[in-house]
Design an enzyme around this catalytic site. Structure first.
Site, PDB file in Angstrom:
ATOM      1  N   HIS A  81      35.496  34.439  40.365  1.00  0.00           N
ATOM      2  CA  HIS A  81      34.416  33.510  40.052  1.00  0.00           C
ATOM      3  C   HIS A  81      33.626  33.116  41.293  1.00  0.00           C
ATOM      4  O   HIS A  81      32.471  32.705  41.188  1.00  0.00           O
ATOM      5  CB  HIS A  81      34.978  32.275  39.346  1.00  0.00           C
ATOM      6  CG  HIS A  81      35.328  32.536  37.917  1.00  0.00           C
ATOM      7  ND1 HIS A  81      35.079  31.636  36.902  1.00  0.00           N
ATOM      8  CD2 HIS A  81      35.897  33.614  37.319  1.00  0.00           C
ATOM      9  CE1 HIS A  81      35.493  32.153  35.745  1.00  0.00           C
ATOM     10  NE2 HIS A  81      35.993  33.343  35.987  1.00  0.00           N
ATOM     11  N   HIS A 128      41.685  41.523  33.088  1.00  0.00           N
ATOM     12  CA  HIS A 128      42.521  40.998  32.015  1.00  0.00           C
ATOM     13  C   HIS A 128      43.870  41.707  31.918  1.00  0.00           C
ATOM     14  O   HIS A 128      44.636  41.436  31.003  1.00  0.00           O
ATOM     15  CB  HIS A 128      41.767  41.089  30.687  1.00  0.00           C
ATOM     16  CG  HIS A 128      40.585  40.177  30.621  1.00  0.00           C
ATOM     17  ND1 HIS A 128      39.643  40.233  29.616  1.00  0.00           N
ATOM     18  CD2 HIS A 128      40.186  39.171  31.443  1.00  0.00           C
ATOM     19  CE1 HIS A 128      38.725  39.311  29.829  1.00  0.00           C
ATOM     20  NE2 HIS A 128      39.035  38.652  30.931  1.00  0.00           N
TER      21      HIS A 128
END
Length: 724
Positions: free
Chosen positions: A99, A267
């Site tokens: 992020h 993921h």
């Protein structure tokens, strides 16, 4: 105290106003005034390390292996105050690094992890960044130990990279060299919304056509890094989501294969958190009370950690073994059918139908408990979109290829905004040249500079031609991601040689002459272009009565078509250039605001912008040879005439058709000059006028030439990282 006596002992003694958090800014009274703050970001006054601090020098003192050992150990050193899921912080550290880097956008190069900006508002309080405040605090003991020898920006990205290594991925490499900022980049445009996670509609001309998203934005909603994990505007539809994923990742300079690799690789480890009521979470870090000490999103229900953590609202892990790098993501995605369910927090998520018990991931606290894995709408897009599915199946069939592709994509994600390899520091920086790094070969320094200058002087090229070409070559530089600039001479290659702003006909003429000089002298064309501009500056200074030698550093190289990612260079095309008084077309944003944006990307201050514009005008370097703003009768001389005549109160200023203005003699009404907003702003804006008045003074003609040369050299050398 008479009539001025304070009424009551409890009256606050502080004069409230624009200098307090609750007061009104001075400029709020004039919302349409030109805001120059973007040119003064990261002023040296904000840096506590002082003007003499050199981060690159500090890095030479860093024990890199010891640092890596400590960060590795941190991954499984679960803290009581914020326990790790499954005893491993890998997923959290990866999300923090991701992020931090993932706010990068190709259109203007802003965002990204290269400056540690995630420490500050608004990024530190974006809804998508819930709990990343905890990740950084977990790193604090490491930062405290190594101090100034490691920046937060480097440490955050390093933590994510080592997290992957600790879970079994062979990473592509890591480079140090990111220097921290000390103040938020409050003038970066993240969108016009006044509400977090507002529906996407306002960012698009047509929500069904993702390409119509407002530039330079990349994320689909305010406060998100990429796309809404529940689907477009929270409505699940994987095929529709796939279109938005493709556009968003393209705006981060990622192709389809990189997009699938990053989605799956991101993921493969860790989990999403939504086992609770997100509406009860406390304020974000920037709004939390002082006793929170920079923490945000406090959870009043239970522990708020482990299985009770709430961040995205989606709940669950994507793979069976969330602390291990493997191919489990694709195995689960393609082995099972998936159906929509609701998380405990009420978020839309996909869960498998009739999954085997042994394929379920275990609880983060109790390994005797197993839960369904989950997929987001974007994950389902990797299965349902035909293009993404083909790539996913290829990765599933070849785990080694997937791992290598992901490792390279992760490196690109976390290093894209660092610029060229010359800025990379450390033993783990990969040697391979990658096209997205805009590689440029080292140029020669062994040629005779004076001989080159003599040939330029005898070439027949005009001052305007040489200065304009050098400027156009260098002005593409943007400090946001260290792309562009004069090094490489890419102005002679596609797409730059065809850009309207570069006047292709004039450019081709000049380059044909300068290429001959480069071939004859052994200099690179990139060096010759800059030297030609310098010669023009010296000629203009001499015409104004000043003998100057413009500083020059040889060594630029010439890039090739093969080392130029032409498609991603399109974003560097200027749509306006206030320095050459040119607009490609009328825009919703004012010309002067476009000039500020370009100036900030080039790393210029307001005073440097002022002196450069004034000098470029009087040298006659306007695009297309227009006379707007050329307030002089001695064109080609580096005089202060632009400022003298702009501030002359014997003149009056009048708008005419087409967004231009006439400057008339106040007594006779005779038109003396014409101008654009990019000229007159230096007289109308109070701050810019204060700079213009300095150069209009009778005693500052020499200062003007000196300042112009310094600013010119700064632009020409902006991309010379080899000189640092």
């Amino acid at each position: 105290m008479g009539g001025n006596e304070l009424k009551g002992a409890g009256k606050c003694p502080v004069m409230h106003g624009g200098n307090t958090a609750s007061g009104q800014s001075v400029m709020d009274w004039w919302p349409n005034a030109l805001n120059l703050d973007i040119l003064h970001q990261h002023d040296s006054k904000t840096n506590p390390l002082g003007a003499d601090f050199d981060y690159r020098d500090e890095l030479t003192k860093l024990d890199i292996e010891a640092l890596k050992t400590d960060v590795h150990a941190l991954m499984t050193d679960s803290q009581d105050w914020w326990p790790a899921d499954w005893g491993h912080y890998g997923g959290l550290m990866i999300r923090m690094a991701w992020h931090s880097a993932g706010s990068y956008r190709l259109a203007d190069g802003r965002g990204g992890g290269g400056a540690g900006n995630i420490r500050f508002a608004p990024l530190n309080s974006w809804p998508d960044n819930v709990s990343l405040d905890k990740a950084r605090r977990l790193l604090w003991p490491v930062k405290k130990k190594y101090g100034n020898k490691i920046s937060w920006a480097d440490l955050i990205i390093l933590a994510g990279t080592i997290a992957y290594e600790s879970m079994g991925l062979k990473t592509f490499g890591f480079a140090f060299g990111r220097e921290d900022i000390w103040h938020p980049e409050i003038d970066t445009y993240w969108g016009a919304e006044k509400e977090w996670l507002a529906d996407s509609d306002g960012r698009y001309e047509d929500l069904e056509n993702p390409a119509t998203m407002e530039n330079p934005l990349a994320a689909v909603q305010m406060g998100l890094i990429y796309v809404n994990p529940e689907g477009v505007n929270g409505t699940p539809d994987p095929l529709r989501t796939a279109l938005h994923v493709r556009e968003t990742f393209a705006r981060m300079a990622m192709n389809d294969e990189e997009t699938v690799a990053l989605t799956a690789g991101g993921h493969t480890v860790g989990k999403a958190h939504g086992n609770g009521d997100a509406s009860v979470l406390g304020a974000a870090p920037e709004a939390a009370d002082v006793e929170q000490q920079g923490f945000g999103w406090s959870n009043p229900n239970g522990k708020g950690v482990g299985r009770e953590t709430v961040s995205s609202g989606i709940e669950g892990a994507w793979t069976t073994h969330p602390t291990k790098w493997d191919n489990g993501y694709f195995y689960l995605l393609f082995t099972y059918d998936w159906e929509l369910k609701k998380s405990p927090a009420g978020a839309q998520q996909w869960e498998p139908i009739n999954i085997k018990e042994e394929d379920k991931p275990v609880d983060v606290e109790d390994p005797s408990i197993r839960y369904n894995p989950i997929m987001t709408d974007a994950d389902m897009a990797m299965k349902m979109d035909p293009i993404y599915r083909e790539i996913s199946e290829r990765f599933m069939a070849d785990p080694a290829y997937f791992s290598d592709t992901f490792a390279r994509a992760w490196f690109k994600l976390t290093h894209r905004d660092m610029g060229p390899k010359a800025r990379y520091i450390g033993p783990d920086a990969p040697r391979e040249d990658l096209i997205w790094q805009d590689p440029v070969p080292v140029g020669s320094t062994g040629y005779d500079v004076d001989a080159v200058k003599a040939r330029i002087a005898a070439s027949g090229l005009t001052l305007s031609e040489t200065v304009s070409t050098a400027w156009d070559s260098a002005r593409t530089y943007r400090g946001s991601d260290m792309r562009g600039g004069a090094n490489g001479a890419r102005i002679r290659l596609a797409p730059q040689k065809g850009w309207d702003g570069n006047e292709p006909t004039r450019l081709a003429k000049v380059l044909s002459v300068l290429e001959g000089i480069a071939d004859a002298t052994g200099a690179s064309l990139a060096d010759v272009i800059v030297l030609a501009g310098n010669c023009g500056i010296e000629q203009a200074a001499k015409a104004a009565g000043f003998e100057v030698t413009v500083p020059f550093a040889a060594g630029r190289g010439d890039a090739s078509d093969e080392t130029t990612d032409a498609e991603t260079f399109d974003v560097l095309e200027p749509r306006a250039d206030g320095y050459r008084n040119w607009l490609k077309k009328d825009y919703a944003v004012s010309p002067e605001e476009l000039m500020l944006d370009r100036s900030q990307l080039m790393g210029l201050t307001a005073s440097e912008m002022t002196v450069l514009v004034g000098g470029m005008r009087v040298m006659g370097t306007n695009h297309g040879g227009t006379m707007h703003g050329v307030f002089t009768d001695q064109i080609g001389a580096l005089t202060t005439d632009f400022f003298v005549n702009l501030t002359d109160m014997g003149n009056s200023w009048h708008p005419v058709d087409g967004g231009t203005y006439e400057i008339r003699d106040r007594r006779s009404g005779t038109v003396k000059w014409t101008a654009t907003r990019m000229d007159l702003v230096f007289g109308s804006n109070s701050i810019l006028r204060s700079y213009a008045e300095v150069y209009a003074q009778d005693d500052n003609t020499e200062k003007f030439v000196t300042d112009f040369v310094a600013a010119w050299v700064k632009v020409m050398n902006a991309d010379r990282f080899d000189l640092v």
